[in-house]
Enzyme design. Structure first.
Site, PDB file in Angstrom:
ATOM      1  N   GLY A 259      11.090  32.873 -39.869  1.00 62.89           N
ATOM      2  CA  GLY A 259      12.465  32.708 -40.325  1.00 62.89           C
ATOM      3  C   GLY A 259      12.686  31.595 -41.329  1.00 62.89           C
ATOM      4  N   ALA A 260      11.635  30.835 -41.670  1.00 61.80           N
ATOM      5  CA  ALA A 260      11.814  29.713 -42.599  1.00 61.80           C
ATOM      6  C   ALA A 260      12.262  30.200 -43.980  1.00 61.80           C
ATOM      7  CB  ALA A 260      10.518  28.918 -42.713  1.00 61.80           C
ATOM      8  N   GLY A 261      11.632  31.280 -44.461  1.00 62.34           N
ATOM      9  CA  GLY A 261      12.015  31.823 -45.763  1.00 62.34           C
ATOM     10  C   GLY A 261      13.432  32.362 -45.768  1.00 62.34           C
ATOM     11  N   ASP A 262      13.836  32.967 -44.648  1.00 63.63           N
ATOM     12  CA  ASP A 262      15.203  33.488 -44.546  1.00 63.63           C
ATOM     13  C   ASP A 262      16.218  32.352 -44.502  1.00 63.63           C
ATOM     14  OD1 ASP A 262      14.015  36.004 -44.351  1.00 63.63           O
ATOM     15  OD2 ASP A 262      13.909  35.883 -42.172  1.00 63.63           O
TER      16      ASP A 262
END
Length: 344
Positions: free
Chosen positions: A281-284
């Site tokens: 979820g870091a990119g999101d």
């Protein structure tokens, strides 16, 4: 380079008394929403994991919740199963102040599941249960046209392009959003395990590339889409991926930060060092944070200093997300981001 007018109807952006833009413009996210099953311990393969805990996920849903959690206005359009997991996800959106009126429930197909782990070698491992899952079955007739028409920014990925009828629904939603002067935001979010072949993935991801105003891409995705070219070479990025209609191309570099390319300028913003627990979820989170900033004021794209500040904010959002397990449960609030930025 000559300046390209920012796409979208800027007249919809309301101004407050001090001349800055209020953060009330709607970001609509389209695509998959699912349940991530994450191992209770880190650094193991899926087969080695002793147990899993469930967490809501799906890149477009993660982005929508991120925008809302930061104080922005967000909505989600997609389909889940008419089952316990589907209801849980719809309720999760509502609890996080995301408009879930665009969510549809399929009485016959199940909500998608994904098992996700970060192995000891640092590689992420995915196992999806979609045979088919409800998100693949969203029909054009089920689109919430009111939401699409109201979007200031319409955000999507590529997973919804894999199967019909969702592919046609995705393309129709993009057309409607464009006709409504929405900004089109694209995160390819490559998941090769879901595509029938590498060629199919590359062809379909690129089939809608030139329609986007904003694109966020990772270094691995650059290598994949350019069939092995150096993802760190600006010439490669500008020649093969920066198209004439693009307002902003972002290259996420994980803990190293990000690069940015516009018609006028390009550069890099360093990442923020944290102790990583789970990179899911870091990119999101990064994408949600930059869309939150742009929904507040699209003129950031004309001012490099302000764009760099917005990207520092987005980097901080992504960094904080990896300090906790899961995607949506780990998304930070605006005060948490401002606090870590102040410490730099």
């Amino acid at each position: 380079m000559a300046e390209k007018p920012i796409s979208g109807d800027l007249s919809r952006l309301s101004m407050n008394g001090e001349g800055s833009v209020q953060t009330s413009h709607l970001v609509v996210c389209f695509g998959e929403m699912l349940i991530d099953f994450v191992p209770t311990v880190g650094g193991v393969s899926l087969a080695e994991a002793p147990a899993f805990h469930k967490a809501p996920g799906g890149a477009p849903a993660n982005v929508a919740v991120c925008v809302a959690k930061l104080g922005g206005s967000a909505a989600f359009i997609g389909k889940v199963g008419k089952d316990e997991f589907g209801q849980m996800l719809a309720d999760m959106l509502k609890e996080n102040k995301v408009d879930n009126s665009g969510v549809r429930f399929d009485p016959y197909a199940r909500t998608a599941l994904a098992f996700v782990t970060l192995r000891a070698d640092g590689e992420r491992e995915f196992m999806f249960y979609r045979h088919p899952s409800a998100d693949m079955l969203l029909k054009e007739s089920e689109l919430d046209l009111n939401l699409v028409n109201k979007a200031s920014i319409f955000h999507y990925g590529s997973i919804s392009l894999i199967d019909e009828p969702c592919r046609s629904t995705h393309l129709a939603a993009m057309r409607i959003a464009r006709q409504s002067n929405s900004i089109l935001s694209y995160d390819p979010n490559l998941r090769l395990a879901l595509w029938p072949s590498e060629d199919a993935a590359r062809k379909n991801i690129m089939s809608i590339w030139n329609q986007a105003d904003i694109i966020k891409i990772s270094e691995d995705e650059i290598s994949f889409l350019t069939e092995g070219d150096n993802p760190n070479d600006d010439k490669v990025v500008l020649k093969k991926l920066f198209h004439p209609n693009l307002s902003l191309l972002l290259v996420s570099e994980g803990k190293a930060g990000c690069r940015y390319y516009t018609k006028q300028f390009k550069g890099k913003v360093d990442g923020i060092k944290v102790k990583a627990v789970d990179t899911t979820g870091a990119g999101d989170a990064f994408t949600g944070a930059i869309l939150y900033c742009l929904a507040a004021d699209l003129n950031i794209l004309k001012d490099e200093a302000r764009l760099r500040h917005a990207l520092l904010f987005a980097n901080a959002c992504g960094a904080l997300t990896v300090t906790k397990s899961g995607a949506i449960p780990a998304l930070p609030t605006k005060p948490e981001i401002e606090k870590i930025i102040q410490k730099i």
